[in-house]
Design a protein around this motif. Structure first.
Motif, mmCIF file in Angstrom:
data_model
loop_
_atom_site.group_PDB
_atom_site.id
_atom_site.type_symbol
_atom_site.label_atom_id
_atom_site.label_comp_id
_atom_site.label_asym_id
_atom_site.label_seq_id
_atom_site.Cartn_x
_atom_site.Cartn_y
_atom_site.Cartn_z
ATOM 1 N N PHE A 160 -9.676 -2.322 0.900
ATOM 2 C CA PHE A 160 -10.301 -1.604 2.007
ATOM 3 C C PHE A 160 -10.322 -2.407 3.298
ATOM 4 O O PHE A 160 -11.126 -2.136 4.186
ATOM 5 C CB PHE A 160 -11.746 -1.212 1.646
ATOM 6 N N ILE A 161 -9.449 -3.383 3.425
ATOM 7 C CA ILE A 161 -9.545 -4.295 4.556
ATOM 8 C C ILE A 161 -8.753 -3.820 5.764
ATOM 9 O O ILE A 161 -9.009 -4.229 6.887
ATOM 10 C CB ILE A 161 -9.103 -5.722 4.138
ATOM 11 N N LYS A 162 -7.750 -2.947 5.536
ATOM 12 C CA LYS A 162 -6.943 -2.476 6.665
ATOM 13 C C LYS A 162 -6.719 -0.977 6.553
ATOM 14 O O LYS A 162 -6.736 -0.405 5.471
ATOM 15 C CB LYS A 162 -5.611 -3.220 6.732
ATOM 16 N N GLY A 163 -6.468 -0.363 7.714
ATOM 17 C CA GLY A 163 -6.331 1.082 7.789
ATOM 18 C C GLY A 163 -5.192 1.622 6.946
ATOM 19 O O GLY A 163 -4.180 0.951 6.721
ATOM 20 N N VAL A 164 -5.334 2.861 6.546
ATOM 21 C CA VAL A 164 -4.397 3.464 5.599
ATOM 22 C C VAL A 164 -3.279 4.252 6.287
ATOM 23 O O VAL A 164 -2.298 4.622 5.647
ATOM 24 C CB VAL A 164 -5.161 4.389 4.627
ATOM 25 N N PHE A 165 -3.380 4.477 7.612
ATOM 26 C CA PHE A 165 -2.408 5.384 8.218
ATOM 27 C C PHE A 165 -0.994 4.811 8.254
ATOM 28 O O PHE A 165 -0.029 5.536 7.989
ATOM 29 C CB PHE A 165 -2.816 5.791 9.640
ATOM 30 N N PHE A 166 -0.832 3.537 8.593
ATOM 31 C CA PHE A 166 0.537 3.013 8.651
ATOM 32 C C PHE A 166 1.216 3.054 7.286
ATOM 33 O O PHE A 166 2.404 3.423 7.212
ATOM 34 C CB PHE A 166 0.565 1.595 9.226
ATOM 35 N N PRO A 167 0.535 2.708 6.183
ATOM 36 C CA PRO A 167 1.165 2.921 4.871
ATOM 37 C C PRO A 167 1.542 4.383 4.632
ATOM 38 O O PRO A 167 2.580 4.666 4.037
ATOM 39 C CB PRO A 167 0.089 2.451 3.888
ATOM 40 N N LEU A 168 0.705 5.321 5.094
ATOM 41 C CA LEU A 168 1.050 6.741 4.979
ATOM 42 C C LEU A 168 2.280 7.066 5.830
ATOM 43 O O LEU A 168 3.138 7.860 5.426
ATOM 44 C CB LEU A 168 -0.135 7.605 5.412
ATOM 45 N N PHE A 169 2.354 6.454 6.992
ATOM 46 C CA PHE A 169 3.504 6.632 7.881
ATOM 47 C C PHE A 169 4.775 6.126 7.204
ATOM 48 O O PHE A 169 5.822 6.797 7.226
ATOM 49 C CB PHE A 169 3.242 5.873 9.182
ATOM 50 N N LEU A 170 4.692 4.945 6.598
ATOM 51 C CA LEU A 170 5.834 4.395 5.861
ATOM 52 C C LEU A 170 6.232 5.312 4.707
ATOM 53 O O LEU A 170 7.427 5.549 4.471
ATOM 54 C CB LEU A 170 5.488 3.010 5.318
ATOM 55 N N MET A 224 0.834 -1.204 0.000
ATOM 56 C CA MET A 224 0.000 0.000 0.000
ATOM 57 C C MET A 224 0.869 1.255 0.000
ATOM 58 O O MET A 224 0.590 2.224 -0.723
ATOM 59 C CB MET A 224 -0.931 -0.010 1.221
ATOM 60 N N ALA A 225 1.935 1.240 0.813
ATOM 61 C CA ALA A 225 2.848 2.385 0.845
ATOM 62 C C ALA A 225 3.520 2.586 -0.512
ATOM 63 O O ALA A 225 3.677 3.720 -0.980
ATOM 64 C CB ALA A 225 3.899 2.175 1.931
ATOM 65 N N LYS A 226 3.896 1.496 -1.132
ATOM 66 C CA LYS A 226 4.538 1.558 -2.452
ATOM 67 C C LYS A 226 3.594 2.193 -3.475
ATOM 68 O O LYS A 226 3.993 3.050 -4.273
ATOM 69 C CB LYS A 226 4.932 0.155 -2.893
ATOM 70 N N ASN A 227 2.325 1.808 -3.439
ATOM 71 C CA ASN A 227 1.345 2.379 -4.367
ATOM 72 C C ASN A 227 1.103 3.860 -4.091
ATOM 73 O O ASN A 227 0.951 4.659 -5.022
ATOM 74 C CB ASN A 227 0.030 1.600 -4.272
ATOM 75 N N LEU A 269 -6.568 10.442 17.590
ATOM 76 C CA LEU A 269 -7.731 9.564 17.460
ATOM 77 C C LEU A 269 -7.908 9.109 16.015
ATOM 78 O O LEU A 269 -8.132 7.921 15.742
ATOM 79 C CB LEU A 269 -8.993 10.290 17.941
ATOM 80 N N ALA A 270 -7.813 10.048 15.082
ATOM 81 C CA ALA A 270 -8.008 9.714 13.667
ATOM 82 C C ALA A 270 -6.957 8.737 13.171
ATOM 83 O O ALA A 270 -7.262 7.765 12.472
ATOM 84 C CB ALA A 270 -7.982 10.997 12.826
ATOM 85 N N THR A 271 -5.702 8.973 13.548
ATOM 86 C CA THR A 271 -4.637 8.088 13.064
ATOM 87 C C THR A 271 -4.729 6.707 13.693
ATOM 88 O O THR A 271 -4.485 5.698 13.023
ATOM 89 C CB THR A 271 -3.253 8.692 13.340
ATOM 90 N N LEU A 272 -5.069 6.653 14.981
ATOM 91 C CA LEU A 272 -5.201 5.349 15.645
ATOM 92 C C LEU A 272 -6.355 4.556 15.056
ATOM 93 O O LEU A 272 -6.234 3.358 14.790
ATOM 94 C CB LEU A 272 -5.400 5.550 17.150
ATOM 95 N N TRP A 273 -7.468 5.221 14.817
ATOM 96 C CA TRP A 273 -8.643 4.564 14.255
ATOM 97 C C TRP A 273 -8.344 4.013 12.867
ATOM 98 O O TRP A 273 -8.806 2.921 12.506
ATOM 99 C CB TRP A 273 -9.799 5.561 14.194
ATOM 100 N N HIS A 274 -7.553 4.745 12.095
ATOM 101 C CA HIS A 274 -7.258 4.327 10.726
ATOM 102 C C HIS A 274 -5.930 3.563 10.617
ATOM 103 O O HIS A 274 -5.422 3.374 9.521
ATOM 104 C CB HIS A 274 -7.270 5.536 9.790
ATOM 105 N N THR A 275 -5.409 3.160 11.764
ATOM 106 C CA THR A 275 -4.282 2.230 11.780
ATOM 107 C C THR A 275 -4.798 0.816 11.963
ATOM 108 O O THR A 275 -4.399 -0.115 11.263
ATOM 109 C CB THR A 275 -3.291 2.582 12.908
ATOM 110 N N ARG A 276 -5.698 0.660 12.931
ATOM 111 C CA ARG A 276 -6.321 -0.644 13.179
ATOM 112 C C ARG A 276 -7.831 -0.484 13.146
ATOM 113 O O ARG A 276 -8.371 0.462 13.737
ATOM 114 C CB ARG A 276 -5.887 -1.214 14.526
ATOM 115 N N GLU A 277 -8.483 -1.436 12.486
ATOM 116 C CA GLU A 277 -9.932 -1.344 12.345
ATOM 117 C C GLU A 277 -10.673 -1.701 13.632
ATOM 118 O O GLU A 277 -11.898 -1.562 13.706
ATOM 119 C CB GLU A 277 -10.418 -2.244 11.201
#
Length: 676
Positions: free
Chosen positions: A64-74, A46-49, A177-185
């Motif tokens: 859409f199965i897992k949160g997008v924040f960690f890929p954004l973090f990477l 996801m981070a690569k894309n 809150l937003a980042t935690l919520w979108h890190t883990r579902e």
């Protein structure tokens, strides 16, 4: 003057600790689990894309199965050219700073701030192999929960102060809150803390002010809900991006859309058998086929996973798929049947299947499960026996956290395809330790008495052919047989073989000796097998040398001293963790008694805020542990550092603050100051 001097020393101390830890973790290799297509590799892909401008990539069952924040973090680390271990450490350091200054009202002494920062900053969870070196989203949840808690407490304590400070803490809480919520579902576990702090902030602001100013009350109430507004805005932004990219307004398919609806409907069906951690046995699937033509379209592909495929994930080919893997299997099967051509088609499939199952449940063709329905599709259906099982599991989880049972930090070889490991390295800006290569040096000779027959020495990995050893001139062997034994053997003139090669697992390799394509003998590649050759009468083989040498990874060897230092620093956490845990909760009980006593006797207490902080930390940990323990008893083994990573900083901060607050209460033996 003294406060200013102490504050400067605190800043220098914190900066020095951060630099020290960055030196330790700098250069540490990551642990890449490259074969985990649904977990680690999904995050990296996801981070690569994202970096390539493709957002989450081609649409599939994984999008859409897992949160997008960690890929954004990477992606952020990649763009800033910061290695992942360094980036994680900086983020965690920032979170520790936010936390100690968020509670500065009840932690005014800078030495105590330094103490809490230190014990939090070097927590074993922040350097553990599975939650620090592994490239996965659970790595950043300890930082996120500290950041969120610190901002919420800061918001509470600044409710009567400057408006700009109140807004800053509220914005910080919203971001966390937003980042935690979108890190883990499954981030819903933080909502009780968030809603409780917001509610208490609004209520106490009204109670704290003797003169009721409706304008200020409305203003502070509006500011108090900023965290929720930011969370909503963040979620909506992701949904808008997904809509523009894929044509569906959604940010996560485990909590939105018709997929969770279908999962819940399947869980509502009463199974004909009670199987451990299996809410949807194969017999239930067969009954669904009969009532749902839409679901029945999956039959051939879905059935192939029983007795193989996802059935084998838990290591037991028992003809069942456990709860922890059922929804993954279903999504893969739906994808394999072509329903993921676009998001609308996939959602329509789940909608139609859910409609048909709900109709069957209503008209009695499917029996409804007894018991309470769970609010999340991630949670297995409730069973009454879980009431007696949940408390021992929670006890196990508390012990796991109390002892900081995350193990010593180790440098582990990455696993999976080397090309994918290379992607991990690239995205994380870090090196990995590749699967070890073992060097084998083999030499010897093999001949047949009949010079007209063809001899071969082959290398196999299990039953797969790897290579044929090249035979070279062997005048010494020919001379030995002709002069010493009086035998002139044509094969003896070119029967020597010698190979130096690198392999993966020694125990999987063997030498195969053939004559005219027929296997005569097999010898395992193992120094300890004590086989030096064989003589069948027609053929003779001699193994001159079979030496096995493990190749040492340069990255691993150069970082061993850092690993020893890390484990030395974290040793006290392991040895004293349980004792500290007991003392911390004893302190909380004593503080509770102290507050009740003073409230009853003097109608007020000066340490209510301290008690609220401890209660918030303990309450958050309790909710997380309860959820993980429920998953543990109902779906899969979940009491691990991955799923409980956020609980460790909560526990350490609770213990440290509890000891401080308890000491403060005990010093007030006669409770003289309460009257003032």
């Amino acid at each position: 003057m003294n406060d200013s001097f102490n504050r400067k020393r605190l800043y220098f101390y914190i900066i020095a600790l951060i630099i020290f830890k960055l030196i330790i973790v700098g250069g540490l290799p990551i642990y890449s689990v490259a074969f985990a297509a649904h977990d680690d590799f999904l995050m990296v892909d996801m981070a690569k894309n994202i970096l390539e401008g493709n957002w989450l990539g081609m649409y599939s069952q994984m999008t859409f199965i897992k949160g997008v924040f960690f890929p954004l973090f990477l992606s952020t680390g990649y763009l800033l050219n910061i290695p992942l271990p360094i980036l994680q450490t900086i983020f965690y350091a920032l979170s520790c700073i936010v936390f100690i200054f968020g509670i500065k009202t009840v932690l005014k002494n800078d030495y105590l701030k330094a103490f809490i920062f230190t014990v939090l900053f070097f927590a074993p969870i922040t350097t553990a192999t599975n939650t620090f070196l592994r490239v996965y989203r659970c790595n950043i949840t300890p930082a996120q929960i500290l950041f969120l808690s610190g901002c919420l407490f800061g918001m509470y304590f600044s409710r009567n102060g400057k408006t700009k400070d109140f807004i800053k803490w509220a914005i910080g809480a919203g971001f966390a809150l937003a980042t935690l919520w979108h890190t883990r579902e499954d981030g819903i576990w933080v909502m009780p803390l968030v809603l409780a702090v917001i509610s208490i902030t609004i209520i106490t602001y009204k109670l704290d002010n003797n003169v009721f100013n409706i304008k200020l009350v409305i203003q502070r109430s509006c500011i108090s809900i900023i965290p929720l507004l930011i969370f909503i805005l963040f979620s909506a932004s992701i949904s808008v991006i997904n809509y523009n990219k894929y044509g569906i307004y959604i940010y996560n398919e485990l909590n939105q859309g018709n997929f969770p609806r279908l999962i819940k409907d399947i869980y509502r069906i009463q199974p004909a058998e009670d199987i451990y951690r299996t809410s949807v046995p194969k017999s239930t699937i067969d009954r669904i086929y009969e009532v749902s033509p839409t679901f029945a379209s999956l039959k051939e592909t879905l059935d192939s996973n029983y007795g193989g495929g996802w059935d084998a994930t838990d290591g037991e080919l028992d003809g069942q798929i456990k709860d922890g893997w059922f929804f993954w299997c279903l999504r893969d099967v739906v994808y394999a049947n072509g329903y993921y051509a676009d998001p609308i088609k996939a959602d329509e499939f789940y909608r139609d299947a859910a409609d048909e199952i709900e109709t069957a449940l209503e008209n009695g063709k499917l029996e409804k499960r007894e018991g309470v329905s769970m609010p999340s599709a991630l949670m297995s259906p409730f069973k009454y026996k879980y009431i007696s099982e949940i408390f021992p599991a929670m006890g196990q989880a508390y012990m796991f956290i109390a002892k900081n049972d995350v193990g010593d930090t180790q440098l582990i070889q990455s696993v999976g395809d080397e090309n994918k490991i290379r992607i991990f390295e690239n995205i994380s800006r870090s090196f990995a330790i590749y699967p070890s290569k073992t060097r084998i040096d083999i030499s010897g000779w093999f001949l047949c008495n009949d010079g007209n027959r063809e001899t071969k020495v082959l290398l196999y990995k299990n039953d797969d052919f790897i290579k044929e050893f090249k035979k070279v001139d062997s005048p010494d062997i020919s001379s030995y047989f002709s002069k010493s034994l009086g035998l002139r053997l044509e094969n003896a003139q070119k029967c020597r073989f010698s190979e130096n090669l690198y392999i993966d697992e020694v125990e999987e390799y063997k030498l195969v000796f053939q004559v005219d394509g027929k296997t005569i003998q097999e010898i395992g590649v193992d120094e300890s097998n004590n086989i030096y050759g064989f003589n069948t009468g027609d053929t003779i083989c001699n193994i001159d040398n079979m030496k096995i040498t493990k190749a040492e990874d340069t990255i691993a060897s150069t970082n061993q001293n850092k690993i020893k230092l890390i484990n030395t620093i974290t040793t006290p956490y392991h040895k004293l963790g349980f004792i500290a845990f007991i003392v911390g909760y004893m302190g909380y009980v004593l503080l509770t008694i102290y507050i009740i006593y003073t409230l009853i006797k003097y109608k007020k207490s000066k340490m209510v805020d301290e008690w609220l902080i401890l209660t918030g930390l303990a309450g958050s940990m309790l909710v997380l542990i309860a959820g993980v323990s429920y998953t543990h008893i109902s779906a899969y083994y979940a009491i691990t550092s991955l799923y409980l990573s956020a609980a460790f900083p909560l526990n350490i901060s609770f213990i440290g603050l509890s000891c401080i607050f308890m000491t403060r209460a005990l010093k007030d033996k006669n409770i003289k100051n309460i009257k003032n």
